[in-house]
Design a protein around this motif. Structure first.
Motif, PDB file in Angstrom:
ATOM      1  N   PRO A   2      56.546 101.427  34.656  1.00 14.68           N
ATOM      2  CA  PRO A   2      57.808 100.974  35.267  1.00 14.68           C
ATOM      3  C   PRO A   2      57.693  99.597  35.916  1.00 14.68           C
ATOM      4  N   VAL A   3      57.490  98.585  35.100  1.00 13.56           N
ATOM      5  CA  VAL A   3      57.449  97.207  35.593  1.00 13.56           C
ATOM      6  C   VAL A   3      57.895  96.298  34.465  1.00 13.56           C
ATOM      7  N   ILE A   4      58.588  95.220  34.796  1.00 15.10           N
ATOM      8  CA  ILE A   4      59.094  94.289  33.795  1.00 15.10           C
ATOM      9  C   ILE A   4      58.370  92.955  33.940  1.00 15.10           C
ATOM     10  N   LEU A   5      57.928  92.400  32.817  1.00 20.17           N
ATOM     11  CA  LEU A   5      57.341  91.067  32.805  1.00 20.17           C
ATOM     12  C   LEU A   5      58.478  90.058  32.855  1.00 20.17           C
ATOM     13  N   GLU A   6      58.686  89.492  34.034  1.00 23.18           N
ATOM     14  CA  GLU A   6      59.791  88.557  34.263  1.00 23.18           C
ATOM     15  C   GLU A   6      59.341  87.138  33.914  1.00 23.18           C
ATOM     16  N   ASN A   7      59.687  86.701  32.710  1.00 19.67           N
ATOM     17  CA  ASN A   7      59.328  85.343  32.301  1.00 19.67           C
ATOM     18  C   ASN A   7      60.434  84.335  32.573  1.00 19.67           C
ATOM     19  N   HIS A   8      61.614  84.811  33.032  1.00 21.48           N
ATOM     20  CA  HIS A   8      62.733  83.964  33.440  1.00 21.48           C
ATOM     21  C   HIS A   8      63.147  82.963  32.366  1.00 21.48           C
ATOM     22  N   PRO A   9      63.566  83.452  31.181  1.00 22.31           N
ATOM     23  CA  PRO A   9      64.000  82.535  30.125  1.00 22.31           C
ATOM     24  C   PRO A   9      65.288  81.806  30.505  1.00 22.31           C
ATOM     25  N   THR A  10      65.424  80.565  30.073  1.00 24.12           N
ATOM     26  CA  THR A  10      66.613  79.758  30.333  1.00 24.12           C
ATOM     27  C   THR A  10      67.078  79.110  29.032  1.00 24.12           C
ATOM     28  N   GLN A  11      68.304  78.624  29.044  1.00 18.60           N
ATOM     29  CA  GLN A  11      68.818  77.879  27.897  1.00 18.60           C
ATOM     30  C   GLN A  11      68.109  76.536  27.748  1.00 18.60           C
ATOM     31  N   ARG A  12      67.476  76.090  28.817  1.00 16.62           N
ATOM     32  CA  ARG A  12      66.800  74.801  28.813  1.00 16.62           C
ATOM     33  C   ARG A  12      65.442  74.860  28.096  1.00 16.62           C
ATOM     34  N   LYS A  13      64.910  76.070  27.898  1.00 16.83           N
ATOM     35  CA  LYS A  13      63.653  76.281  27.174  1.00 16.83           C
ATOM     36  C   LYS A  13      62.465  75.557  27.840  1.00 16.83           C
ATOM     37  N   TYR A  14      62.228  75.892  29.103  1.00 21.00           N
ATOM     38  CA  TYR A  14      61.047  75.355  29.779  1.00 21.00           C
ATOM     39  C   TYR A  14      59.793  76.034  29.223  1.00 21.00           C
ATOM     40  N   LEU A  66      49.593  95.744  40.547  1.00 24.15           N
ATOM     41  CA  LEU A  66      48.346  96.497  40.399  1.00 24.15           C
ATOM     42  C   LEU A  66      48.680  97.976  40.311  1.00 24.15           C
ATOM     43  N   PHE A  67      48.184  98.641  39.258  1.00 23.78           N
ATOM     44  CA  PHE A  67      48.396 100.071  39.060  1.00 23.78           C
ATOM     45  C   PHE A  67      47.058 100.799  39.151  1.00 23.78           C
ATOM     46  N   HIS A  68      47.009 101.793  40.031  1.00 21.69           N
ATOM     47  CA  HIS A  68      45.803 102.609  40.192  1.00 21.69           C
ATOM     48  C   HIS A  68      45.799 103.727  39.166  1.00 21.69           C
ATOM     49  N   ASN A  69      44.684 103.901  38.478  1.00 18.39           N
ATOM     50  CA  ASN A  69      44.533 104.955  37.478  1.00 18.39           C
ATOM     51  C   ASN A  69      44.261 106.271  38.195  1.00 18.39           C
ATOM     52  N   GLU A  70      45.226 107.177  38.115  1.00 16.74           N
ATOM     53  CA  GLU A  70      45.126 108.477  38.786  1.00 16.74           C
ATOM     54  C   GLU A  70      44.426 109.519  37.922  1.00 16.74           C
ATOM     55  N   GLY A  71      44.127 109.181  36.677  1.00 14.87           N
ATOM     56  CA  GLY A  71      43.555 110.129  35.729  1.00 14.87           C
ATOM     57  C   GLY A  71      44.627 110.733  34.848  1.00 14.87           C
ATOM     58  N   ASN A  72      44.233 111.255  33.693  1.00  8.39           N
ATOM     59  CA  ASN A  72      45.162 111.893  32.752  1.00  8.39           C
ATOM     60  C   ASN A  72      46.321 110.978  32.363  1.00  8.39           C
ATOM     61  N   PHE A  73      46.019 109.709  32.232  1.00  4.12           N
ATOM     62  CA  PHE A  73      47.005 108.708  31.817  1.00  4.12           C
ATOM     63  C   PHE A  73      48.195 108.608  32.766  1.00  4.12           C
ATOM     64  N   PHE A 113      49.463 106.467  36.205  1.00  4.42           N
ATOM     65  CA  PHE A 113      49.173 105.245  36.940  1.00  4.42           C
ATOM     66  C   PHE A 113      50.158 105.099  38.099  1.00  4.42           C
ATOM     67  N   ARG A 114      49.640 104.704  39.260  1.00  5.40           N
ATOM     68  CA  ARG A 114      50.452 104.579  40.477  1.00  5.40           C
ATOM     69  C   ARG A 114      50.475 103.113  40.924  1.00  5.40           C
ATOM     70  N   ASP A 115      51.674 102.609  41.195  1.00  2.78           N
ATOM     71  CA  ASP A 115      51.839 101.222  41.634  1.00  2.78           C
ATOM     72  C   ASP A 115      51.348 101.081  43.075  1.00  2.78           C
ATOM     73  N   VAL A 116      50.277 100.289  43.257  1.00  2.00           N
ATOM     74  CA  VAL A 116      49.706 100.099  44.597  1.00  2.00           C
ATOM     75  C   VAL A 116      49.774  98.623  45.002  1.00  2.00           C
ATOM     76  N   THR A 117      50.714  97.892  44.406  1.00  2.00           N
ATOM     77  CA  THR A 117      50.813  96.459  44.666  1.00  2.00           C
ATOM     78  C   THR A 117      51.012  96.154  46.137  1.00  2.00           C
ATOM     79  N   ARG A 118      51.921  96.897  46.796  1.00  2.00           N
ATOM     80  CA  ARG A 118      52.278  96.589  48.175  1.00  2.00           C
ATOM     81  C   ARG A 118      51.064  96.590  49.092  1.00  2.00           C
ATOM     82  N   GLU A 119      50.221  97.621  48.970  1.00  2.00           N
ATOM     83  CA  GLU A 119      49.056  97.706  49.850  1.00  2.00           C
ATOM     84  C   GLU A 119      47.875  96.875  49.376  1.00  2.00           C
ATOM     85  N   SER A 120      47.911  96.403  48.121  1.00  2.00           N
ATOM     86  CA  SER A 120      46.755  95.703  47.564  1.00  2.00           C
ATOM     87  C   SER A 120      46.677  94.230  47.966  1.00  2.00           C
ATOM     88  N   GLY A 121      47.810  93.622  48.306  1.00  2.00           N
ATOM     89  CA  GLY A 121      47.823  92.197  48.613  1.00  2.00           C
ATOM     90  C   GLY A 121      47.835  91.309  47.392  1.00  2.00           C
TER      91      GLY A 121
END
Length: 538
Positions: A31-43, A87-94, A96-104
């Motif tokens: 549950p995360v999106i790779l935000e590449n922020h596409p524009t019409q300007r094509k940076y 950052l996603f922590h591997n909980e086992g059995n495939f 994964f838990r999002d631990v970004t907030r506490e990870s820094g």
């Protein structure tokens, strides 16, 4: 000390005596999106996001996952939450838990690539994140939190870096940092480029931008680095770097560095062993494919695909360029084996980013996996090429050739997306290498390897002494195969995990030979398969 080149023994994996299992994967999304922020300007940065790192950050024996993320091109400042690196922590059995907030590790700026190593040898893997407005070094405190030490460590830079590779180039036991830089870029300097015939906006060709030299930071210990780019000779060479593979191509015991360049000849920095490097790509035969034309070098990997004891080089490129494979002939030279292995016709209509060697069916031969998509998102409007593409698996037949088995890897595997970063690692401990692929504007693909069959395997978790605890650069020989402990992987990505070997039907390994980074050799005998073996450097 020179490491004697291993001689290929009369060994053939027993798996070749029977039909190999059909490589198969099941798909899971995070549950995360790779935000590449596409524009019409094509940076330009919009199309280049998407690094991923696989490593066990908390030492629980399970491989965790880190993903880079973008930022609005107007400010290059992350929108909190939406643009955070994750950052996603591997909980086992495939699971994964999002631990970004506490990870820094939420990060800042427009992030591109990631590279993992324990730079201070405290037993905890640290993380370097490359980005458009400079890289950031994060120190792992061992309690689930990372601290940005970029300035304090002396690795700050404002160059646009795409990737990085850790390697102990002077063999002092401290991992050094090689940063791959791309081009001089700013939002204001990005020209407005169009497809000639119909004036359709497109991403500019890389030759519209001035290239940059790469950077080398020497690890001084005590958490400090020195920029030795100039005195090492690295900074003499300027291009548009995309990725790097650490490779001791000549077997002298000192790690070298292969760098892919975008629409320019590649670099091969030969480590002279005295703190200096010479660029030898042309004389070694890896600067250009045999046709002499530079290609859009993207991701790269360097491992021994044909079990002759010498590391080979592969890298991905764009449609019409093939994915060149350079076979190591020994004596410091390579041959372009793209056509003799069958990879050239298999990849001629593909555009690739991440690429790795990985034995997916455990038959004892490393296969090739590539994460595919074109650079230009509207390429289909004015050409016959496609932007979104499915990923590819090229199975190693064990006779020096590859076959495309992507179509039988699972129905979901054939879905076309804008793929970018790629890593291969055993995420659930079942001895089969799983895959993680990032997707622009979408959630990452977690490919669970469900290949059937009872082929054996073994993995080695290496523990170096006080110096170089990651054992980066250690070489392992198992049953006629060789592999190396390295954390550089594909495009803008990194994997620090146990070193994997497929064993076919081999039920016991008579001998394992490990050459540690300092040249010391260790042998293990009568090793049982189907497990992770922890090995302490003597």
């Amino acid at each position: 000390m020179r490491i004697t080149r291993w001689i290929q023994p009369l060994f053939f994996p027993l798996a070749l005596l029977a039909a190999p299992p059909v490589i198969h994967f099941d798909l899971q999304r995070l549950p995360v999106i790779l935000e590449n922020h596409p524009t019409q300007r094509k940076y330009l940065p919009e199309t280049m996001a998407g690094g991923v790192a696989a490593f066990d950050y908390d030492g629980d024996g399970r491989i965790d996952l880190f993903f880079t993320n973008g930022a609005p091109l107007s400010s290059l400042t992350k929108q909190a939450g939406r643009d955070d690196n994750r950052l996603f922590h591997n909980e086992g059995n495939f699971r994964f838990r999002d631990v970004t907030r506490e990870s820094g590790l939420a990060g800042e700026g427009y992030s591109i690539g990631a590279a993992v190593a324990d730079y201070d040898n405290d037993g905890r893997p640290d993380l370097f994140v490359a980005g458009v407005n400079g890289g950031h070094l994060y120190h792992n405190d061992g309690r689930g939190h990372f601290t940005d030490v970029t300035v304090r460590a002396g690795v700050a830079s404002h160059d646009w870096s795409v990737a990085a590779a850790w390697f102990d180039y002077d063999r002092d036991g401290l991992p050094d940092l090689f940063v791959v830089n791309y081009v001089k870029w700013s939002r204001e300097s990005n020209p407005f480029c169009t497809e000639t015939a119909r004036a359709i906006p497109v991403y500019c060709h890389p030759d519209k931008f001035a290239g940059l030299p790469n950077r080398l930071f020497h690890n001084l210990g005590n958490g400090k680095f020195e920029d030795v780019s100039e005195k090492s000779g690295i900074a003499r060479f300027t291009s548009r770097g995309m990725s790097a593979s650490v490779i001791d191509y000549d077997g002298d015991g000192f790690p070298d560095n292969f760098v892919t360049n975008d629409t320019g000849p590649n670099f091969l920095f030969h480590n002279l062993g005295n703190g200096r490097f010479e660029e030898v790509a042309l004389s070694a035969g890896v600067a250009l494919p045999d046709n002499g034309r530079a290609v859009s070098g993207m991701g790269t990997d360097a491992r021994d695909y044909d079990n002759d004891g010498r590391p080979d080089i592969i890298f991905s490129a764009l449609t019409g360029e093939t994915f060149p494979l350079f076979h190591n002939l020994g004596r410091g030279s390579f041959e372009d084996a793209s056509y003799s292995t069958g990879l050239a016709p298999l990849t001629i209509r593909r555009s690739g980013w991440g690429i790795v060697f990985a034995d997916l069916d455990n038959d004892g031969w490393k296969d090739v996996v590539s994460a595919n998509s074109h650079v230009t998102d509207n390429i289909g409007v004015f050409s016959g090429d496609r932007y979104v593409l499915p990923n590819s698996i090229f199975r190693n037949r064990g006779n020096g050739t590859f076959e495309d088995v992507s179509a039988t890897a699972g129905e979901a595997f054939g879905v076309a997306r804008a793929h970018r970063g790629l890593v291969a690692a055993d995420l659930d401990g079942d001895g089969r290498l799983d895959l993680v692929v990032t997707v622009l504007g979408d959630s990452p693909e977690i490919w669970h390897n469900t290949t059937p069959g009872a082929y054996h395997w073994i993995e080695f978790r290496l523990h170096g002494r006080t110096g170089n605890r990651d054992a980066l650069g250690a070489q392992i020989r198992v049953a006629g195969q060789t592999n190396v402990q390295s954390s550089s992987s594909g495009y803008a990505s990194s994997t620090l995990a146990p070193v994997h070997f497929g064993l076919g039907t081999l039920e016991k390994i008579p001998e394992v030979e490990i050459v540690w980074p300092n040249g010391r050799t260790q042998k293990l005998t009568d090793v049982a398969p189907d497990r992770v073996v922890d090995v302490q450097e003597p």
